[in-house]
Design a protein around this motif. Structure first.
Motif, PDB file in Angstrom:
ATOM      1  N   PHE A 134      49.559  41.631  72.851  1.00 23.04           N
ATOM      2  CA  PHE A 134      48.312  42.334  72.581  1.00 23.04           C
ATOM      3  C   PHE A 134      47.214  41.913  73.545  1.00 23.04           C
ATOM      4  O   PHE A 134      46.153  42.531  73.575  1.00 23.04           O
ATOM      5  CB  PHE A 134      47.850  42.064  71.147  1.00 23.04           C
ATOM      6  CG  PHE A 134      48.563  42.888  70.109  1.00 23.04           C
ATOM      7  CD1 PHE A 134      48.027  44.078  69.658  1.00 23.04           C
ATOM      8  CD2 PHE A 134      49.786  42.475  69.591  1.00 23.04           C
ATOM      9  CE1 PHE A 134      48.686  44.844  68.704  1.00 23.04           C
ATOM     10  CE2 PHE A 134      50.450  43.232  68.639  1.00 23.04           C
ATOM     11  CZ  PHE A 134      49.901  44.417  68.197  1.00 23.04           C
ATOM     12  N   CYS A 135      47.459  40.849  74.305  1.00 18.79           N
ATOM     13  CA  CYS A 135      46.429  40.271  75.179  1.00 18.79           C
ATOM     14  C   CYS A 135      45.196  39.913  74.359  1.00 18.79           C
ATOM     15  O   CYS A 135      44.053  39.988  74.842  1.00 18.79           O
ATOM     16  CB  CYS A 135      46.070  41.223  76.318  1.00 18.79           C
ATOM     17  SG  CYS A 135      47.476  41.672  77.344  1.00 18.79           S
ATOM     18  N   ASP A 136      45.419  39.547  73.114  1.00 23.19           N
ATOM     19  CA  ASP A 136      44.361  39.134  72.200  1.00 23.19           C
ATOM     20  C   ASP A 136      45.031  38.368  71.061  1.00 23.19           C
ATOM     21  O   ASP A 136      46.261  38.388  70.920  1.00 23.19           O
ATOM     22  CB  ASP A 136      43.603  40.356  71.660  1.00 23.19           C
ATOM     23  CG  ASP A 136      42.232  40.001  71.091  1.00 23.19           C
ATOM     24  OD1 ASP A 136      41.924  38.799  70.987  1.00 23.19           O
ATOM     25  OD2 ASP A 136      41.476  40.928  70.752  1.00 23.19           O
ATOM     26  N   ASN A 137      44.220  37.700  70.257  1.00 24.16           N
ATOM     27  CA  ASN A 137      44.751  36.920  69.143  1.00 24.16           C
ATOM     28  C   ASN A 137      43.738  36.993  68.005  1.00 24.16           C
ATOM     29  O   ASN A 137      42.533  36.815  68.241  1.00 24.16           O
ATOM     30  CB  ASN A 137      44.967  35.468  69.587  1.00 24.16           C
ATOM     31  CG  ASN A 137      45.760  34.657  68.570  1.00 24.16           C
ATOM     32  OD1 ASN A 137      45.352  34.516  67.424  1.00 24.16           O
ATOM     33  ND2 ASN A 137      46.888  34.125  69.007  1.00 24.16           N
ATOM     34  N   PRO A 138      44.177  37.279  66.778  1.00 19.01           N
ATOM     35  CA  PRO A 138      43.223  37.384  65.668  1.00 19.01           C
ATOM     36  C   PRO A 138      42.531  36.071  65.325  1.00 19.01           C
ATOM     37  O   PRO A 138      41.568  36.072  64.544  1.00 19.01           O
ATOM     38  CB  PRO A 138      44.096  37.869  64.500  1.00 19.01           C
ATOM     39  CG  PRO A 138      45.476  37.439  64.856  1.00 19.01           C
ATOM     40  CD  PRO A 138      45.557  37.542  66.346  1.00 19.01           C
TER      41      PRO A 138
END
Length: 270
Positions: A134-138
């Protein structure tokens, strides 16, 4: 964030008929499980404080409390996706709420595309590990210690105990159950042939647009997590075909009864 989680959890606790032991998250086109559920209460997302709204066809958008094989469960009938424009903290907000309600077991499901020639269309694939693409992390941003540690270990994101129960149950029911690594991507485009090849070379067996953020948050909060994919399309060499959301919905509906049968039989054992 903490206040919103508590507010939503208290609202749901004030309405639910019993504390669910398990939360089940239904992926695209997998709402058929609800047919086997003894429904006691259904709440549309629009009535739940602080909840986002599902915008994708195949995701009804309601929480359903009831019994499945005599086990108290809550079913998230429709999830939220990064590609809908929600950030990952909103996508995973329901998982935070479920934990705050006192639920400690989560069963995630999704429709996914295979990048492994040994896992064909219509297969059930139990997720053993994931790749976050996702190229992100929650978990980006400030960490709230009451929700989980700053640096969670991800060595066993998907519970070995629950995976063993799934394998045993599938064998008893004569349901073929594949195992594999799931790669979560942003979407909303389906992958190009080159991307399919790349993902398989990276170690993935299937690719989809969900599950990974929820699994991270569930694991961060100490929830025992199980995840399963229904393979609805194929993206491996020689098998790349034009993909569409309608095809995914149709294939998920065809294979969904196998997943429902497996989860139904698993529940009393967990």
């Amino acid at each position: 964030m903490i206040q919103k989680i508590k507010e939503t959890a208290e609202y749901l606790k004030s309405r639910m008929p019993a504390l669910p032991r398990v939360v089940i998250v239904l992926g695209t086109g997998l709402g058929g499980l609800v047919d086997d559920l003894k429904i006691e209460l259904e709440i549309p997302y629009k009535e739940i404080p602080n909840f986002p709204i599902s915008t994708v066809k195949g995701h009804k958008g309601s929480l359903i409390f009831g019994k499945l094989n005599n086990v108290d469960v809550v079913v998230q009938n429709g999830r939220f996706h990064f590609y809908e424009g929600y950030d990952l903290k909103i996508v995973t907000f329901p998982m935070r709420v479920f934990k705050a309600m006192g639920i400690n077991i989560v069963l995630l499901s999704n429709a996914a595309g295979s990048v492994n020639p040994e896992i064909g269309c219509g297969s059930l694939m139990m997720i053993t590990d994931h790749i976050n693409f996702f190229c992100d992390n929650p978990l980006m941003g400030p960490n709230y210690e009451e929700l989980g540690p700053r640096f969670p270990d991800m060595g066993e994101t998907y519970s070995l105990r629950l995976r063993n129960i799934a394998k045993e149950t599938a064998a008893q029911l004569c349901i073929p159950l594949k195992e594999g690594i799931y790669l979560g991507s942003r979407g909303p485009t389906f992958e190009t042939p080159a991307e399919y090849r790349m993902f398989h070379r990276l170690g993935a067996d299937a690719v989809g647009m969900s599950t990974v953020p929820e699994a991270i948050i569930a694991h961060h909060g100490g929830m025992e997590t199980f995840a399963i994919s229904i393979i609805t399309d194929e993206g491996f060499e020689g098998k790349v075909k034009k993909a569409s959301h309608e095809v995914v919905l149709a294939k998920a509906a065809e294979a969904g009864p196998k997943m429902t049968k497996l989860i139904y039989a698993m529940l009393p054992k967990i």
